[in-house]
Write a protein that holds these residues in place. Structure first.
Motif, PDB file in Angstrom:
ATOM      1  N   ASN A   1      -0.505   8.075   9.000  1.00 19.25           N
ATOM      2  CA  ASN A   1      -0.012   7.079   8.054  1.00 19.25           C
ATOM      3  C   ASN A   1       0.773   5.976   8.770  1.00 19.25           C
ATOM      4  O   ASN A   1       1.850   6.210   9.302  1.00 19.25           O
ATOM      5  N   GLY A   2       0.210   4.770   8.774  1.00 19.96           N
ATOM      6  CA  GLY A   2       0.886   3.619   9.363  1.00 19.96           C
ATOM      7  C   GLY A   2       1.221   2.561   8.333  1.00 19.96           C
ATOM      8  O   GLY A   2       1.269   1.366   8.639  1.00 19.96           O
ATOM      9  N   ILE A   3       1.472   2.980   7.087  1.00 12.63           N
ATOM     10  CA  ILE A   3       1.820   2.058   6.008  1.00 12.63           C
ATOM     11  C   ILE A   3       3.311   1.727   6.085  1.00 12.63           C
ATOM     12  O   ILE A   3       4.144   2.622   6.222  1.00 12.63           O
ATOM     13  N   LEU A   4       3.657   0.458   5.994  1.00 13.47           N
ATOM     14  CA  LEU A   4       5.055   0.054   6.012  1.00 13.47           C
ATOM     15  C   LEU A   4       5.804   0.675   4.826  1.00 13.47           C
ATOM     16  O   LEU A   4       5.243   0.795   3.727  1.00 13.47           O
ATOM     17  N   ILE A   5       7.035   1.032   5.057  1.00 15.79           N
ATOM     18  CA  ILE A   5       7.847   1.707   4.042  1.00 15.79           C
ATOM     19  C   ILE A   5       8.482   0.660   3.131  1.00 15.79           C
ATOM     20  O   ILE A   5       9.084  -0.311   3.602  1.00 15.79           O
ATOM     21  N   LYS A   6       8.365   0.888   1.834  1.00 11.68           N
ATOM     22  CA  LYS A   6       8.881  -0.066   0.848  1.00 11.68           C
ATOM     23  C   LYS A   6      10.217   0.412   0.295  1.00 11.68           C
ATOM     24  O   LYS A   6      10.344   1.566  -0.127  1.00 11.68           O
TER      25      LYS A   6
ATOM     26  N   TYR B   1       0.813  -1.219   0.000  1.00 15.32           N
ATOM     27  CA  TYR B   1       0.000   0.000   0.000  1.00 15.32           C
ATOM     28  C   TYR B   1       0.850   1.274   0.000  1.00 15.32           C
ATOM     29  O   TYR B   1       0.310   2.380   0.017  1.00 15.32           O
ATOM     30  N   ASP B   2       2.173   1.114  -0.020  1.00 16.57           N
ATOM     31  CA  ASP B   2       3.076   2.265   0.042  1.00 16.57           C
ATOM     32  C   ASP B   2       3.173   2.934  -1.328  1.00 16.57           C
ATOM     33  O   ASP B   2       3.900   2.484  -2.209  1.00 16.57           O
ATOM     34  N   SER B   3       2.401   3.991  -1.505  1.00 17.74           N
ATOM     35  CA  SER B   3       2.411   4.746  -2.761  1.00 17.74           C
ATOM     36  C   SER B   3       2.053   6.194  -2.480  1.00 17.74           C
ATOM     37  O   SER B   3       1.396   6.497  -1.472  1.00 17.74           O
ATOM     38  N   ALA B   4       2.470   7.074  -3.356  1.00 17.72           N
ATOM     39  CA  ALA B   4       2.156   8.495  -3.194  1.00 17.72           C
ATOM     40  C   ALA B   4       0.651   8.718  -3.208  1.00 17.72           C
ATOM     41  O   ALA B   4       0.124   9.554  -2.461  1.00 17.72           O
ATOM     42  N   LYS B   5      -0.052   7.947  -4.020  1.00 19.48           N
ATOM     43  CA  LYS B   5      -1.514   8.067  -4.103  1.00 19.48           C
ATOM     44  C   LYS B   5      -2.167   7.772  -2.755  1.00 19.48           C
ATOM     45  O   LYS B   5      -3.036   8.521  -2.296  1.00 19.48           O
ATOM     46  N   ASN B   6      -1.736   6.696  -2.119  1.00 14.70           N
ATOM     47  CA  ASN B   6      -2.332   6.322  -0.839  1.00 14.70           C
ATOM     48  C   ASN B   6      -1.932   7.274   0.287  1.00 14.70           C
ATOM     49  O   ASN B   6      -2.724   7.550   1.189  1.00 14.70           O
ATOM     50  N   HIS B   7      -0.709   7.794   0.220  1.00 14.85           N
ATOM     51  CA  HIS B   7      -0.294   8.783   1.219  1.00 14.85           C
ATOM     52  C   HIS B   7      -1.180  10.024   1.135  1.00 14.85           C
ATOM     53  O   HIS B   7      -1.565  10.603   2.161  1.00 14.85           O
ATOM     54  N   LYS B   8      -1.520  10.415  -0.089  1.00 14.34           N
ATOM     55  CA  LYS B   8      -2.386  11.576  -0.278  1.00 14.34           C
ATOM     56  C   LYS B   8      -3.802  11.303   0.221  1.00 14.34           C
ATOM     57  O   LYS B   8      -4.454  12.191   0.774  1.00 14.34           O
ATOM     58  N   ILE B   9      -4.286  10.079   0.000  1.00 15.23           N
ATOM     59  CA  ILE B   9      -5.623   9.711   0.482  1.00 15.23           C
ATOM     60  C   ILE B   9      -5.700   9.869   1.996  1.00 15.23           C
ATOM     61  O   ILE B   9      -6.650  10.464   2.534  1.00 15.23           O
ATOM     62  N   LEU B  10      -4.693   9.368   2.701  1.00 16.62           N
ATOM     63  CA  LEU B  10      -4.681   9.461   4.164  1.00 16.62           C
ATOM     64  C   LEU B  10      -4.520  10.904   4.622  1.00 16.62           C
ATOM     65  O   LEU B  10      -5.177  11.338   5.579  1.00 16.62           O
ATOM     66  N   GLU B  11      -3.673  11.627   3.932  1.00 14.66           N
ATOM     67  CA  GLU B  11      -3.455  13.027   4.307  1.00 14.66           C
ATOM     68  C   GLU B  11      -4.723  13.850   4.137  1.00 14.66           C
ATOM     69  O   GLU B  11      -5.066  14.672   4.992  1.00 14.66           O
ATOM     70  N   LYS B  12      -5.427  13.600   3.037  1.00 14.04           N
ATOM     71  CA  LYS B  12      -6.659  14.332   2.761  1.00 14.04           C
ATOM     72  C   LYS B  12      -7.726  14.057   3.811  1.00 14.04           C
ATOM     73  O   LYS B  12      -8.507  14.944   4.173  1.00 14.04           O
TER      74      LYS B  12
END
Length: 321
Positions: free
Chosen positions: A246-251, A230-241
């Protein structure tokens, strides 16, 4: 004429209860749940007397819950309702009443799918769980698991491409742990503290896990925990919005290795998200939900909803012990 049950059991019903522990579990669920909103939503399926089933729709819905808990086919469900008093007690059938025919369950599922009532029922149960204070909303655990298709895996095409199933053309392929799997993916959003399922989605197996984050978070949680897929810029933006931490593991990537601090962070996050594996384990081992029973996205979406509601009801019973 529509057949109705009185909901009352005579002396024979109480004396012939053939599984005390199961009776207690089912009776507890019956007490904890307010079934009236479920009955109201289910009644919308049939707007006129024409085509109504011979049994109340709430009774049929409870039958599908029993089916999910015990991994029963429609035929075996009918036979078991005729034989097991604990089942009849739960759904509201007295010893004198006839169990629904197996074909009734199939038609009832079609009606649920056509009217998308199962989605409303899942939401209603979520609301009742929240009203009881069982959903903590501190964090949501996100993950997906492969549910193998009901038919056999299709053969590879002559040109080397993955084959499609003529029986289930909506199922697709994915690779996990070096093994090719054919079927669907069940995507879940699970409350971190209670381990109750809050959001569900079904896709063909080829859909990447990370594409579904937005559909399985609720928007009211403090954190979202997920693995590296789930580590993607798209998902980071979803959580930020949504103002979700953000508790997604770093890839790691080919160009960038993880720092010592990032590796330590991943170890902590991995421990926080791992309880979702227990949820999948219960669904697969206890409810035998590792292979689809039906064909197509819609019917398998209903199976996921029924299995998730069955899981939540059992979990609710434990949390309210």
């Amino acid at each position: 004429m529509v057949h109705q049950t009185s909901g009352q059991f005579d002396l024979a019903d109480s004396l012939l209860g053939n599984n005390q522990k199961l009776n207690q579990q089912l009776d507890k669920i019956n007490r904890l749940v307010n079934w009236k909103p479920f009955a109201t939503k289910l009644s919308r399926i049939y707007s006129s007397p024409t085509g109504r089933p011979s049994h109340p729709v709430l009774l049929l819905f409870k039958c599908l819950l029993l089916q999910a808990w015990h991994n029963l086919s429609d035929y075996v469900l009918e036979e078991t309702l005729d034989d097991r008093l604990s089942f009849r007690r739960f759904v509201g059938l007295s010893v004198a009443e006839t169990a629904p025919d197996h074909s009734v369950f199939s038609r009832f599922r079609d009606e649920l799918i056509q009217h998308k009532i199962h989605e409303q029922l899942f939401s209603e149960l979520d609301r009742q769980l929240e009203d009881r204070g069982l959903i903590i909303k501190k964090g949501t655990l996100v993950d997906a698991t492969v549910i193998e298709a009901a038919p056999k895996k299709p053969r590879q095409n002559e040109d080397g491409t993955a084959g499609k199933s003529p029986q289930d053309p909506e199922a697709d392929w994915t690779k996990k742990g070096g093994k090719y799997l054919f079927g669907y993916k069940a995507h879940l959003g699970v409350d971190q503290n209670s381990e109750l399922i809050r959001r569900i989605a079904i896709t063909p197996a080829h859909v990447h896990d990370g594409e579904m984050l937005g559909q399985v978070i609720s928007g009211d949680e403090e954190w979202a925990f997920a693995d590296k897929a789930y580590d993607s810029a798209k998902n980071h933006k979803i959580l930020e919005k949504k103002n979700i931490k953000n508790g997604i593991l770093i890839k790691a990537t080919v160009k960038r290795k993880l720092s010592v601090a990032e590796k330590m962070c991943n170890r902590v996050l991995s421990k926080l998200r791992c309880p979702i594996e227990r949820v999948f384990g219960t669904m697969k081992r206890t409810y035998r939900y590792s292979r689809a029973r039906y064909l197509g996205l819609k019917k398998n979406g209903l199976q996921l909803a029924m299995t998730s509601m069955a899981y939540n009801l059992r979990r609710m019973g434990k949390l309210c012990a």
